[in-house]
Design a protein around this motif. Structure first.
Motif, PDB file in Angstrom:
ATOM      1  N   GLY A 417      -4.036   7.128  -3.351  1.00 30.05           N
ATOM      2  CA  GLY A 417      -3.766   6.416  -2.111  1.00 30.05           C
ATOM      3  C   GLY A 417      -4.598   5.181  -1.895  1.00 30.05           C
ATOM      4  N   TYR A 451      -4.615   8.723   4.155  1.00 30.76           N
ATOM      5  CA  TYR A 451      -3.783   8.825   2.959  1.00 30.76           C
ATOM      6  C   TYR A 451      -3.520   7.496   2.253  1.00 30.76           C
ATOM      7  CZ  TYR A 451      -2.910  13.230   5.373  1.00 30.76           C
ATOM      8  OH  TYR A 451      -3.071  14.421   6.018  1.00 30.76           O
ATOM      9  N   GLU A 454      -0.251   6.585   0.231  1.00 30.20           N
ATOM     10  CA  GLU A 454       0.530   7.825   0.194  1.00 30.20           C
ATOM     11  C   GLU A 454       1.070   8.222   1.568  1.00 30.20           C
ATOM     12  OE1 GLU A 454      -1.077  10.228  -3.680  1.00 30.20           O
ATOM     13  OE2 GLU A 454      -2.132  10.588  -1.803  1.00 30.20           O
TER      14      GLU A 454
END
Length: 531
Positions: A417, A451, A454
């Motif tokens: 990420g 994240y 992601e």
């Protein structure tokens, strides 16, 4: 690996799923070694989720002449910042200057200053602080972070929450890190490179043979299984000494010193986004840091902790120490009623014989024992900022036991990420909001900070909030919980709201109960559906 009576032989078996264990597993797997890791609880369940959440050089360590440690940590700040700009970001620290402050200290610097200039005993003169900050700015070859500057506290946002007796301050740079997410992302990357990560799996014993170890573990199902490895890595954190004595039964003189660090969290004490570095009359320092948008984090303490089996908790005495410390600086006087949460962790420091817990070294020590059979590497100490360098040093230590082992590779390689620029968070948030208009700025920022790139995979094309399934509160949805269970080893509510995030600060007891029941139901369904 099979569960047969002759289990597969791997290169490394790592005991411990904290930052050191997961960092070593990632580095080793990336060099082509076969790796199995066992963590008796959740990843980062102990020390690695209980830090002050800072990537920092350790300004106060300069007083102990720990120049190598500080330099390595300062260099690492920017290396890590570029590899994980979602979970780590720059912060500015405000160090108020009080010319009349006196303190008790046994640091080498204080002793030397008292010998050379007796009238300065019990003081940190301004020139000494400026010298320390000059070294802090330049020891690590700083390129991204801004340098130190002087700051007026009169009529400024930085001075508003402080008492009127503080007029001037120094402002310098360090970095924030989401510590437990750092551990999980290292574990995920290790697994992606071939490592086997086992949580809720306790090592029962490890038997040494001439060329391998036989490790017996007990999994979450209560079943015992055996694993074989050419080498053992003891990264047990606070339990490193117990593992040496009780699990692998080494005749070792190396010792670990357990030092408890406690923190308290209050409602937000000020409106700006900078941190405070406070000096105490006892020679110690604490930080006051903006936390989870609505709160302020204050810590840490240094107290001896003698038994790793005793869960560390912030004692009333430690709580009051931190409150009284902060009350020497803040205009608003705090009491126990202002504390909304506290946490405590145990630092497994190498026992260097220091007189006090504060003076004990934060540097890491790696010891290989190959007497009597297959080798084992015992990991002592270390700070979260230098975890990557610790892992590189560990692989250097054990490299002679594995022919053809490749060299270091983790520097500059993004964690899951984190493959975007250091200054790219705002662009990611804007992009996420354009693709998912139902997101608020706060919600989108939280997802990006957790994240990174992601976050869009978790949202998976959702057009409305309802597309994300059950709303558990505080912007936590079914889609995110499924991601955490399927991708990030979460198995209960505490994993989700206290280690993968800190959403527990924003959720009610009823919401947490519903979440836990939902996870239990899904886990039971998954077990029942397994072939």
């Amino acid at each position: 690996m099979s569960d047969s009576s002759t289990p597969d032989l791997v290169d490394l078996f790592v005991i411990g799923g904290g930052i050191n264990g997961c960092g070593i597993a990632r580095d080793a797997a990336g060099r082509g070694l076969s790796v199995t890791l066992a963590e008796m609880g959740d990843l980062a369940q102990a020390t690695s989720s209980s830090s002050t959440k800072l990537f920092h050089g350790g300004l106060r360590y300069l007083e102990y002449f720990e120049f190598r440690l500080v330099r390595e940590a300062l260099i690492e700040r920017e290396v890590l910042l570029q590899a994980m700009p979602h979970i780590s970001w720059p912060m500015r620290f405000v160090l108020p200057w009080h010319p009349d402050m006196r303190f008790e200290s046994d640091t080498p610097t204080s002793k030397l200053l008292g010998m050379v200039m007796p009238w300065m005993k019990g003081r940190r003169p301004s020139w000494l602080i400026r010298l320390g900050l000059f070294m802090y700015d330049n020891l690590g070859g700083r390129k991204i972070l801004p340098g130190t500057r002087t700051l007026s506290l009169d009529g400024t946002p930085e001075g508003a929450p402080l008492q009127d007796r503080f007029h001037h301050a120094y402002e310098y740079s360090d970095c924030w890190v989401e510590d437990s997410r750092l551990v999980v992302l290292n574990a995920r990357d290790a697994e992606a490179r071939g490592a086997w990560i086992m949580t809720r799996t306790k090592v029962v014993s490890a038997d040494r043979h001439a060329d391998h170890w036989v490790v017996t573990v007990e999994g979450p199902d209560g079943q015992r299984r055996t694993h074989c490895a050419r080498m053992l890595i003891n990264a047990g954190g606070p339990w490193v000494g117990d593992i040496i004595q009780g699990k692998i039964r080494l005749n070792s003189s190396e010792g670990v010193r357990l030092v408890r660090g406690s923190h308290i969290v209050t409602r937000k004490l000020y409106d700006h986004d900078k941190c405070y570095f406070f000096q105490g009359t006892d020679g110690r320092i604490i930080f006051a840091i903006p936390y989870e948008t609505d709160f302020t984090l204050i810590g840490t303490t240094d107290a001896e902790h003698h038994d790793p089996s005793v869960k560390p908790e912030c004692t009333p005495e430690e709580r009051d120490y931190l409150l009284n410390f902060a009350n020497q600086y803040f205009r608003r006087q705090l009491s126990a009623d202002d504390v909304v949460w506290s946490y405590s962790g145990v630092r497994p420091l190498y026992d260097d014989g220091a007189q006090s817990a504060t003076a004990a070294t934060r540097d890491y020590t790696l010891k290989v024992d190959s007497d009597g059979g297959a080798p084992v590497l015992n990991v002592f100490g270390g700070k979260i900022t230098t975890y990557r360098r610790l892992a590189e040093s560990a692989l250097e230590k054990i490299g002679g036991h594995f022919d053809g082992l490749s060299g270091p590779w983790t520097r500059g390689v993004a964690l899951p990420g984190g493959d975007f620029p250091v200054d790219g968070v705002a662009d990611l948030v804007a992009s996420l909001r354009r693709a998912h208009p139902f997101l608020t700025d706060r919600w989108a920022l939280r997802l990006v900070r957790a994240y990174g790139r992601e976050a869009s995979e978790i949202l998976n094309g959702a057009i409305t909030a309802a597309d994300l399934g059950v709303d558990f509160g505080a912007t936590l949805t079914e889609a995110e919980v499924i991601w955490l269970m399927d991708r990030e080893y979460a198995t209960c509510a505490a994993d989700v709201i206290w280690r993968r995030s800190k959403l527990g600060l924003h959720m009610s007891e009823a919401q947490v109960r519903i979440l836990d029941e939902w996870i239990r139901a899904r886990t039971g369904h998954m077990v029942a559906a397994a072939p």
